[in-house]
Write an enzyme that holds these catalytic residues in place. Structure first.
Site, short mmCIF file in Angstrom:
data_model
loop_
_atom_site.label_atom_id
_atom_site.label_comp_id
_atom_site.label_asym_id
_atom_site.label_seq_id
_atom_site.Cartn_x
_atom_site.Cartn_y
_atom_site.Cartn_z
N SER A 53 6.94 -0.35 5.84
CA SER A 53 6.20 -0.49 4.62
C SER A 53 4.91 -0.83 5.18
CB SER A 53 6.68 -1.30 3.53
OG SER A 53 8.31 -0.98 3.26
N VAL A 54 3.88 -0.36 4.36
CA VAL A 54 2.44 -1.00 4.75
C VAL A 54 1.82 -1.73 3.59
CG1 VAL A 54 0.10 -0.22 5.28
CG2 VAL A 54 2.12 1.17 5.96
N GLY A 98 6.84 4.04 4.14
CA GLY A 98 7.10 4.95 5.26
C GLY A 98 8.54 5.39 5.50
N LEU A 122 0.81 -1.08 0.15
CA LEU A 122 -0.15 0.03 -0.16
C LEU A 122 0.78 1.13 -0.12
CD1 LEU A 122 -2.83 -1.11 2.58
CD2 LEU A 122 -2.89 -1.26 0.28
N GLY A 123 1.98 1.15 0.45
CA GLY A 123 2.79 2.40 0.61
C GLY A 123 4.13 2.02 1.43
N ASP A 146 2.38 15.46 11.50
CA ASP A 146 2.51 15.06 10.19
C ASP A 146 1.26 15.15 9.52
OD1 ASP A 146 4.03 14.64 8.04
OD2 ASP A 146 4.20 12.30 8.49
N LYS A 170 1.56 -2.79 9.07
CA LYS A 170 3.19 -2.06 8.84
C LYS A 170 4.15 -2.89 9.17
CE LYS A 170 5.13 2.39 9.63
NZ LYS A 170 5.00 3.93 10.07
N ILE A 186 9.72 4.53 8.38
CA ILE A 186 10.55 3.68 9.04
C ILE A 186 9.72 2.20 8.81
CG2 ILE A 186 10.85 5.08 11.23
CD1 ILE A 186 8.40 3.86 12.46
#
Length: 436
Positions: free
Chosen positions: A130-131, A126, A123-124, A243, A147, A128
């Site tokens: 990955s999701v 980050g 999905l994406g 954020d 995550k 720290i």
């Protein structure tokens, strides 16, 4: 000093989310229907209940009653099975009450591990971890966002504490506009967080698909209200988000939002208190941070001839019984929080972060203003030709609102710029008058 988070992962580029959002369908435990003005529901579902026609005339009813009452009673007592036992009380759930994913996780053979899940897609990415979108094996198709963080990489970059802080924060949350943490576990190599999955994409992608790449005022107001409630809840828990941006505001299937990505968040202490509101403070009817409290203390006796009797220090009753609102307000803002970290995304950074003066919860309200500006106007207000130019504009350039598109006028007596400036000097959210 930590590095600035630059850019964001484009979920649409890898096909993580559908390009069109479904018509809102609210779960039974949630809102009765989505109020999101982005969506319109053109499907009308009619539920038909079968009924049995009977003769309802007085003579027929009387005959039925006289001739068959005793027989029906005896037959029912003889033929009907005993009533089933009362169901066991359902334990209290979080805001997603009735969510079958809780039961599915509990039913999985412990201890939970990566082998319990089927990886569907990424999905994406980050800072720290990955999701991934994952499905629970042996379940009923329950989907989760997982995550995954590499422990070796975190240790090498000195970010193990950040990952632990994110897990602790997610474990605190129980709010309709914040993610649910279903479970967490570790392997020899990875730390894993099992969270709620949002299938509707994010606000950045949604804004890009709108005419002129901006939202209507009604839609922007809708999303801003839900984000505002989520931020206030976080602050009451002593969490500074740090954020906020459209990429981190996910959209659920029914159209409501969910904040994501807490790896830059700051945990701090907060001391909820009742404070006396100074005269001239904006009432809770607007955007002031506070709520009106009911009178608790007994009133003093009314003296003869007085038009009003003093009840206590903060409330009066007129001769016609109309109560003036209490001037006490409840505050739960972590105003004493201070951090020297240089974190965030360039276009959303508050000036105190850039200058290195130390910052607290007020940075979330600065970013909230940038977020709302971007939804309405399709761009952030201080974006420059590069990162250095953007940071210079944030610190040195005044805030300007474009003439078009036109938005609703502010409330009488206070301008948008006043709201913005006051939020910077008081540590409270936009709209609050300065504390005295």
């Amino acid at each position: 000093m930590e590095d600035v988070r630059i850019g964001s992962f484009d979920l649409d580029a890898v096909g993580a989310y559908p390009t069109t959002l479904p018509s809102p369908r609210m779960p039974s435990s949630g809102f009765s229907k989505s109020l999101n003005p982005i969506y319109t529901d053109h499907d009308t579902t009619t539920t038909t209940t079968a009924t049995t026609e009977t003769d309802s005339s007085p003579s027929a009813a009387a005959a039925s009653h006289d001739e068959g009452a005793h027989a029906a009673t005896a037959s029912a007592a003889r033929d009907c099975p005993p009533p089933p036992p009362a169901p066991a009380p359902v334990p209290a759930r979080r805001h997603t009450g009735g969510d079958g994913r809780w039961e599915a996780i509990r039913a999985a053979e412990p201890p939970l591990s990566l082998g319990h899940f089927r990886l569907l897609r990424c999905l994406g990415y980050g800072d720290i971890g990955s999701v991934y979108l994952v499905e629970l094996r042996g379940g009923r198709g329950e989907l989760f966002a997982m995550k995954v963080m590499d422990k070796g990489s975190l240790a090498g970059r000195n970010k193990l504490a950040r990952a632990e802080t994110e897990r602790e924060i997610l474990g605190l949350l129980d709010h309709p506009f914040l993610p649910t943490l279903y479970s967490h576990f570790q392997t020899d190599k990875f730390c894993c967080l099992l969270m709620e999955y949002c299938c509707g994409g994010n606000l950045h992608s949604l804004r890009q698909r709108q005419p002129s790449k901006r939202l209507t005022e009604d839609a922007a107001r809708f999303y801003a209200c839900e984000v505002l409630l989520a931020l206030e809840y976080l602050h009451m828990l002593g969490v500074v988000y740090r954020d906020l941006k459209p990429e981190n505001v996910l959209v659920r299937e029914e159209g409501h939002i969910m904040l994501s990505d807490f790896d830059l968040s700051l945990r701090c202490s907060v001391s909820p208190a009742l404070v006396r509101s100074p005269s001239g403070r904006i009432s809770a009817g607007g955007l002031a941070h506070g709520c009106m409290l009911p009178r608790i203390l007994p009133g003093k006796k009314k003296n003869k001839g007085d038009n009003k009797a003093k009840l206590d220090d903060d409330e009066t009753v007129t001769s016609v019984g109309c109560k003036k609102p209490s001037s006490l307000e409840f505050t739960a803002e972590p105003t004493s929080a201070r951090s020297m970290s240089f974190v965030g995304t360039h276009e959303y950074l508050a000036p105190e972060i850039i200058r290195g003066d130390g910052h607290g919860s007020a940075v979330d309200w600065w970013t909230f203003g940038i977020f709302l500006y971007e939804l309405l106007h399709g761009a952030t207000p201080f974006k420059g030709s590069g990162n250095r130019a953007t940071l210079f504009n944030v610190v040195a350039q005044p805030l300007r609102f474009p003439d078009a598109p036109a938005v609703s006028a502010p409330r009488p007596g206070i301008s948008s710029v006043d709201c913005w400036r006051r939020s910077r000097t008081t540590g409270s959210r936009p709209g609050a008058a300065p504390r005295r």
